[in-house]
Design a protein around this motif. Sequence first.
Motif, PDB file in Angstrom:
ATOM      1  N   LEU A 144     -20.542 -20.395  -6.446  1.00  0.00           N
ATOM      2  CA  LEU A 144     -20.384 -21.838  -6.643  1.00  0.00           C
ATOM      3  C   LEU A 144     -19.185 -22.242  -7.504  1.00  0.00           C
ATOM      4  O   LEU A 144     -18.781 -23.404  -7.497  1.00  0.00           O
ATOM      5  CB  LEU A 144     -21.666 -22.425  -7.272  1.00  0.00           C
ATOM      6  CG  LEU A 144     -22.929 -22.329  -6.426  1.00  0.00           C
ATOM      7  CD1 LEU A 144     -24.127 -22.838  -7.219  1.00  0.00           C
ATOM      8  CD2 LEU A 144     -22.778 -23.136  -5.143  1.00  0.00           C
ATOM      9  N   ARG A 145     -18.606 -21.313  -8.269  1.00  0.00           N
ATOM     10  CA  ARG A 145     -17.535 -21.711  -9.192  1.00  0.00           C
ATOM     11  C   ARG A 145     -16.298 -22.220  -8.412  1.00  0.00           C
ATOM     12  O   ARG A 145     -16.182 -21.940  -7.205  1.00  0.00           O
ATOM     13  CB  ARG A 145     -17.168 -20.555 -10.104  1.00  0.00           C
ATOM     14  CG  ARG A 145     -16.532 -19.412  -9.357  1.00  0.00           C
ATOM     15  CD  ARG A 145     -16.262 -18.243 -10.256  1.00  0.00           C
ATOM     16  NE  ARG A 145     -15.732 -17.151  -9.457  1.00  0.00           N
ATOM     17  CZ  ARG A 145     -15.198 -16.072  -9.984  1.00  0.00           C
ATOM     18  NH1 ARG A 145     -15.138 -15.918 -11.299  1.00  0.00           N
ATOM     19  NH2 ARG A 145     -14.746 -15.122  -9.198  1.00  0.00           N
ATOM     20  N   PRO A 146     -15.407 -22.948  -9.103  1.00  0.00           N
ATOM     21  CA  PRO A 146     -14.281 -23.585  -8.396  1.00  0.00           C
ATOM     22  C   PRO A 146     -13.480 -22.625  -7.521  1.00  0.00           C
ATOM     23  O   PRO A 146     -12.991 -23.014  -6.460  1.00  0.00           O
ATOM     24  CB  PRO A 146     -13.428 -24.130  -9.538  1.00  0.00           C
ATOM     25  CG  PRO A 146     -14.395 -24.390 -10.626  1.00  0.00           C
ATOM     26  CD  PRO A 146     -15.459 -23.336 -10.515  1.00  0.00           C
ATOM     27  N   THR A 147     -13.334 -21.354  -7.963  1.00  0.00           N
ATOM     28  CA  THR A 147     -12.592 -20.397  -7.131  1.00  0.00           C
ATOM     29  C   THR A 147     -13.546 -19.507  -6.329  1.00  0.00           C
ATOM     30  O   THR A 147     -13.163 -18.463  -5.827  1.00  0.00           O
ATOM     31  CB  THR A 147     -11.702 -19.497  -8.004  1.00  0.00           C
ATOM     32  OG1 THR A 147     -12.538 -18.904  -9.014  1.00  0.00           O
ATOM     33  CG2 THR A 147     -10.577 -20.273  -8.634  1.00  0.00           C
ATOM     34  N   GLY A 148     -14.813 -19.959  -6.236  1.00  0.00           N
ATOM     35  CA  GLY A 148     -15.834 -19.126  -5.599  1.00  0.00           C
ATOM     36  C   GLY A 148     -15.801 -19.178  -4.082  1.00  0.00           C
ATOM     37  O   GLY A 148     -14.981 -19.873  -3.475  1.00  0.00           O
ATOM     38  N   LEU A 188     -14.774 -23.701   2.160  1.00  0.00           N
ATOM     39  CA  LEU A 188     -14.570 -25.107   2.534  1.00  0.00           C
ATOM     40  C   LEU A 188     -13.093 -25.431   2.690  1.00  0.00           C
ATOM     41  O   LEU A 188     -12.683 -26.127   3.614  1.00  0.00           O
ATOM     42  CB  LEU A 188     -15.194 -26.025   1.476  1.00  0.00           C
ATOM     43  CG  LEU A 188     -16.722 -26.125   1.498  1.00  0.00           C
ATOM     44  CD1 LEU A 188     -17.206 -26.984   0.340  1.00  0.00           C
ATOM     45  CD2 LEU A 188     -17.200 -26.716   2.823  1.00  0.00           C
ATOM     46  N   MET A 189     -12.274 -24.910   1.761  1.00  0.00           N
ATOM     47  CA  MET A 189     -10.835 -25.176   1.846  1.00  0.00           C
ATOM     48  C   MET A 189     -10.227 -24.407   3.013  1.00  0.00           C
ATOM     49  O   MET A 189      -9.316 -24.887   3.678  1.00  0.00           O
ATOM     50  CB  MET A 189     -10.146 -24.791   0.536  1.00  0.00           C
ATOM     51  CG  MET A 189     -10.471 -25.780  -0.578  1.00  0.00           C
ATOM     52  SD  MET A 189      -9.453 -25.559  -2.043  1.00  0.00           S
ATOM     53  CE  MET A 189     -10.022 -24.007  -2.672  1.00  0.00           C
ATOM     54  N   PRO A 215     -10.673 -27.648  -4.866  1.00  0.00           N
ATOM     55  CA  PRO A 215     -12.029 -27.171  -5.187  1.00  0.00           C
ATOM     56  C   PRO A 215     -12.936 -28.304  -5.665  1.00  0.00           C
ATOM     57  O   PRO A 215     -12.495 -29.179  -6.409  1.00  0.00           O
ATOM     58  CB  PRO A 215     -11.795 -26.168  -6.312  1.00  0.00           C
ATOM     59  CG  PRO A 215     -10.350 -25.856  -6.305  1.00  0.00           C
ATOM     60  CD  PRO A 215      -9.639 -26.990  -5.663  1.00  0.00           C
ATOM     61  N   LEU A 216     -14.190 -28.286  -5.187  1.00  0.00           N
ATOM     62  CA  LEU A 216     -15.171 -29.279  -5.632  1.00  0.00           C
ATOM     63  C   LEU A 216     -15.965 -28.713  -6.804  1.00  0.00           C
ATOM     64  O   LEU A 216     -16.074 -27.502  -6.972  1.00  0.00           O
ATOM     65  CB  LEU A 216     -16.128 -29.622  -4.494  1.00  0.00           C
ATOM     66  CG  LEU A 216     -15.507 -30.276  -3.259  1.00  0.00           C
ATOM     67  CD1 LEU A 216     -16.559 -30.434  -2.175  1.00  0.00           C
ATOM     68  CD2 LEU A 216     -14.905 -31.631  -3.613  1.00  0.00           C
ATOM     69  N   GLU A 217     -16.510 -29.636  -7.588  1.00  0.00           N
ATOM     70  CA  GLU A 217     -17.357 -29.222  -8.709  1.00  0.00           C
ATOM     71  C   GLU A 217     -18.761 -28.934  -8.185  1.00  0.00           C
ATOM     72  O   GLU A 217     -19.494 -29.850  -7.851  1.00  0.00           O
ATOM     73  CB  GLU A 217     -17.428 -30.349  -9.751  1.00  0.00           C
ATOM     74  CG  GLU A 217     -16.186 -30.510 -10.585  1.00  0.00           C
ATOM     75  CD  GLU A 217     -15.989 -29.367 -11.578  1.00  0.00           C
ATOM     76  OE1 GLU A 217     -17.015 -28.775 -12.005  1.00  0.00           O
ATOM     77  OE2 GLU A 217     -14.830 -29.050 -11.888  1.00  0.00           O
TER      78      GLU A 217
END
Lengths: 375, 294
Positions: free
Chosen positions: B137-141, B147-148, B156-158
Amino acid sequence: MYRAMIGPGHSACPGSSSESTLMPAPLEITAASKSFRTPEGGTITALDDVSFGLDGAEFVTLLGPSGCGKTTLLRTISGFEALDHGTIRLEGQDVTDWPSHKRPVNTVFQSYALFTHMPVSRNVGYALEIAGADKATIRRRVGEMLELVGLAGLENRRISQLSGGQKQRVALARALAGRPKLLLLDEPLSALDKNLRQKMQHELKSLQRELGIGFIFVTHDQGEALTMSDRIAVLAHGRIQQLGTPQALYRRPANLFTADFLGDSNLIPLVVAEGRGILPDGQSFTLNGAPRAGTLMLRPEDLTRTRRGEAGLTFKGVVAARYYSGKDFQIELDCPGTGRLLAVLRDDGAVPDTGAELTLHSATDALHVIEEVQP
Amino acid sequence: MSLRTRRTWSLLGLLTAPSAFLLCFFLCPLVLMLIYSFLTPGLYGGVEWEFFHLNYGRILGWADTKYERFDPVFLIIFLRSLRLAALTVLTCLVISYPAAFWISRMPPARRNFALFLVTLPFFVSLIVRLFAWVLILRPTGFLNQGLMGVGLTSEPLEFLYTDFAVVVGMTYVFIPFTFLPLYASIEKLDTAQIEASFDLGATRVQTFGKVILPATLPGIAAGAVITFIPALGNFIVPSVLGGAKVVMIGNLIEQQFLSARNWPFGSALAMLVMAAVLVLLIVQLRLARRQDVP
């Protein structure tokens, strides 16, 4: 009647004249086939080119050993199984591809399949509830149905509070409440004890006459089938072996399977020569028609100790076993040449015991020849 | 000794050990907590044996002394916990129900294997599994990169440290608790009842609403309650996946006992959770009693 009283011009009941016009058969199945894949990868043919129908408001029994296809046939009529080939028509309408909830037939299930989370009244009224009937109509109909099956006043009972026989009646009331064109019954009496089963057999039969709709009843119990049916269809290996009235099937079975499956029978191989059937012990009798080979069927009750009529068959032998069943004795007679014969003799106080010699006769009209040779 | 008295004695004998265990390790601590929640907090931790009602006053609104003041944050955290636990129950049910239905209709050998798979996460440490979720779940996860990667988002989403992360984590942790009671009740459902419903004219949707759902309601209720209770008091999932942003009542209680060393206040908060659970259990008991026993 009521109409005729208020309408002075009407001399006859409306609709009575159209009775004679061609009514489509309630059920017509043509060339139905169905096979299943087994988990091991093989296929089982449950129905093999079965054609079958109801002529009117009949009580028809599908009779056969387990695995003969009788339940599959019933489930294709209710719509739980789709046919591989063939068509099903209900009152002339092709319903082969209709889902089960659209078909105007209802089922009484072997396990009853009552909705355990609903009281009796909602179970019986379920079809009407689904159809969107108003509450007063449902309540009235549920009352009528429970009255019909002899459970008046049990509307608010829970299913868990009912006995086996009562569950059976609720299942019947539930299936009839929606006024089906045809009622399907899948071995509904098999879970009941003997006395209750006999009572229910009679009730089902009279119920069918009263309602005037077709009943299709599945069973493996030949006694049940003989008692209740207008016609019986004997099934084996996915095919209808014989279709006819109980008397026709019992007295004149078309093949060895039917003869063996319905009641007890003595099956004696015949040699045919010059229009006569010759038994292994040398006796012979005149054959009607000209089969090339065959098997003689003799029902145990057709063997008597006194000669009846002229020119019958006579069997002389030694009593191998004797069983008492209340009003009569079952005798197993060892006859040289013919083999072991089964007979039923009335208990008149003089039925010979095991080891005694006995001579039995059968009249000519009791002889029935099946054009099939025992393997 | 008669058979009847022997039975009584052997029953008593068998019940002694578990009763003693529950008395020592469940009932006594609970009563202790209840008593503590009405005592004065000691200046340097511990308690002073003097009646004190402001522990509850701080939570519920009547505390207005210089040191003990009402703060709505406690109620807000409590309500958030109720909401997150309820959301967890809902997602668990939505995921478990079709799965339980599907597995219950499998051939026996495959069914047992599927049930084994459901319980498989229990074999791995909870902390390890939760940190795996941090990685996802982390921003670079994985989730953000995925998704990107497919072009749904540009940056990145929070996900981490949000309500979403906590609900995802708790759903993941508690889903076997929902699944098993649900499965037990769905497996008992007679297929013939479903056929009977079709036979009597009901469509699939009507059959689900009138037969399948009501018949499996006891399982749904049991699964919901047994999930809701540990989810409400949970503090591991929110502390790993919620961080400082999503604090649940469990974190608050943990803080009071371990960091703030205010045991009476912590006890009072714990009693609040107890009260919520008790209300829930009473409601469920009422519902269960109304249900027909098949």
